[in-house]
Design an enzyme around this catalytic site. Structure first.
Site, PDB file in Angstrom:
ATOM      1  N   CYS A 172      41.579 -22.047   5.011  1.00 20.17           N
ATOM      2  CA  CYS A 172      42.413 -21.072   5.715  1.00 20.17           C
ATOM      3  C   CYS A 172      43.002 -20.063   4.728  1.00 20.17           C
ATOM      4  CB  CYS A 172      43.531 -21.808   6.458  1.00 20.17           C
ATOM      5  SG  CYS A 172      44.665 -20.721   7.324  1.00 20.17           S
ATOM      6  N   CYS A 230      46.569 -18.973   5.566  1.00 19.30           N
ATOM      7  CA  CYS A 230      47.602 -19.949   5.201  1.00 19.30           C
ATOM      8  C   CYS A 230      47.831 -19.990   3.687  1.00 19.30           C
ATOM      9  CB  CYS A 230      47.206 -21.364   5.618  1.00 19.30           C
ATOM     10  SG  CYS A 230      46.392 -21.514   7.190  1.00 19.30           S
ATOM     11  N   ASP A 231      46.755 -19.984   2.932  1.00 24.44           N
ATOM     12  CA  ASP A 231      46.857 -20.335   1.514  1.00 24.44           C
ATOM     13  C   ASP A 231      46.594 -19.191   0.526  1.00 24.44           C
ATOM     14  OD1 ASP A 231      47.374 -22.950   2.296  1.00 24.44           O
ATOM     15  OD2 ASP A 231      45.257 -23.495   2.327  1.00 24.44           O
TER      16      ASP A 231
END
Ligand code: NAP
Length: 327
Positions: A134, A137-138
């Site tokens: 992701c 997200c990261d």
């Protein structure tokens, strides 16, 4: 055997939100977590784009909060994996891996999807330490670093382009010499000077450095057979998703493994609802799954009220737009 009002299958954002809403509606929902509580968000290092948490919070903490909130309103959580359902009769039947059988007037399916894995050495061990599924997200944690992206579809290119906001260099590794992604994304990627490509190549292992985080990947050219080590601090894998829906095949209308629903989260069998990534392969966000879980629970509540008044055959006929055939 008592008959449950609503069984929720899945413990990601959609499942727990359905639990919160069904709980507040006094339906005493029974929620099955599956093998890994929390789904994909539970393996997300930090969630920064979920409204209400301006500082962001670790994925596992968000899952814990979802669970607490669902339990506060009376949701009962079972740590079990649903392995079989029977939607051909009503009340519906739900069976679990531990051998239990349940009956339910309505079912909300929120089993999600799982990012497809490369299944190479190092991948599983290094999730959260350089391996990610992701970018949204990261990506932020790779500011100023060099990362690789594996895949050649829309996700790989879109997420790869997103990563250029943070990373110094994004190298896309694709197993063929032609991308599957749309032309517009290809054009953007080719024009972006932070993006490089390695063609005809697969990743055969992901390797940790002394710190225990990702330090390199081992690459193999599928045409020449040549292997080499390629240094990188991040490995973003976008090789498709597998919806977790095999147990619903033949019971519900499905498309490419995803459950087909209408705009109100109704699956093809009246009384069965689906929310989150098991029915949505496009948005795939915590915020969107939460909304869909709330919608599914509200619709289940409405369905149960009608069921009480009219009985299943009448509600089913109405929902399917059919004439009710007298017995
Ligand atoms: P996808 O289109 O199925 O692409 C997966 C990619 O991963 C392919 O390039 C495939 O290679 C590669 N791959 C699969 N298994 C692999 C393995 N074991 N090792 C190495 N490479 C592997 O998946 P996606 O990109 O996640 O897209 C899913 C759907 O969502 C698509 O319909 C896509 O159009 C859509 N989507 C749209 C957008 C957008 O419109 N902005 C954004 C994201 C996704 P091959 O090409 O050789 O098969």
């Amino acid at each position: 055997m008592s008959i449950e009002n609503v069984i929720i299958i899945g413990s990601g954002p959609a499942g727990f939100t359905a639990g919160i809403y069904a709980g507040r509606a006094q339906l005493k929902p029974l929620l099955f977590t599956g093998n890994d509580i929390g789904g994909q968000v539970a393996i997300t290092y930090e969630v920064e784009n979920y409204p209400g948490f301006p500082e962001g919070l670790p994925g596992p903490e968000l899952v814990e909060r979802f669970q607490k909130q669902a339990e506060r309103f009376g949701a009962r959580i079972e740590y079990d994996y649903v392995s079989e359902v029977d939607f051909t009769r009503h009340p519906f039947v739900v069976r679990t891996q531990s051998g239990s059988e349940y009956q339910a007037k309505s079912v909300i399916i929120a089993t999600g999807a799982t990012p497809r894995k490369l299944q190479v050495p190092g991948e599983q061990e290094l999730v959260g330490r350089g391996v990610s599924y992701c970018a949204t997200c990261d990506g932020f944690f790779f500011r100023g670093k060099d990362v690789v992206v594996v895949g050649g579809g829309d996700s790989a290119l879109e997420e790869g382009l997103f990563l250029t906001r943070f990373a110094d260099k994004v190298t896309i590794i694709h197993r063929r010499d032609e991308l599957r992604a749309s032309k517009i994304l290809q054009k953007r990627a080719f024009e972006n000077e932070k993006v490089d490509f390695i063609w005809d190549t697969i990743v055969t292992s992901i390797n940790a450095g002394e710190s225990g985080a990702v330090a390199s990947v081992t690459l193999k050219n599928v045409k020449t057979g040549e292997t080499r080590e390629f240094p990188t601090e991040g490995v973003f894998i976008f090789i498709g998703h597998e919806p977790n829906g095999w147990m619903f095949e033949g019971q519900l209308e499905m498309k490419d493994g995803y459950i087909v629903t209408d705009r109100n989260m109704h699956a093809s069998v009246p009384g069965v609802f689906a929310a989150g990534e098991i029915q949505d392969n496009h948005f795939r966000q915590v915020a969107t799954s939460v909304g869909q879980g709330a919608m599914a629970a509200m619709e289940a509540e409405k369905f149960l009220a009608e069921l009480e008044d009219e009985g299943y055959e009448a509600v089913k006929a109405k929902m399917l737009g059919q004439e009710l055939v007298p017995a």
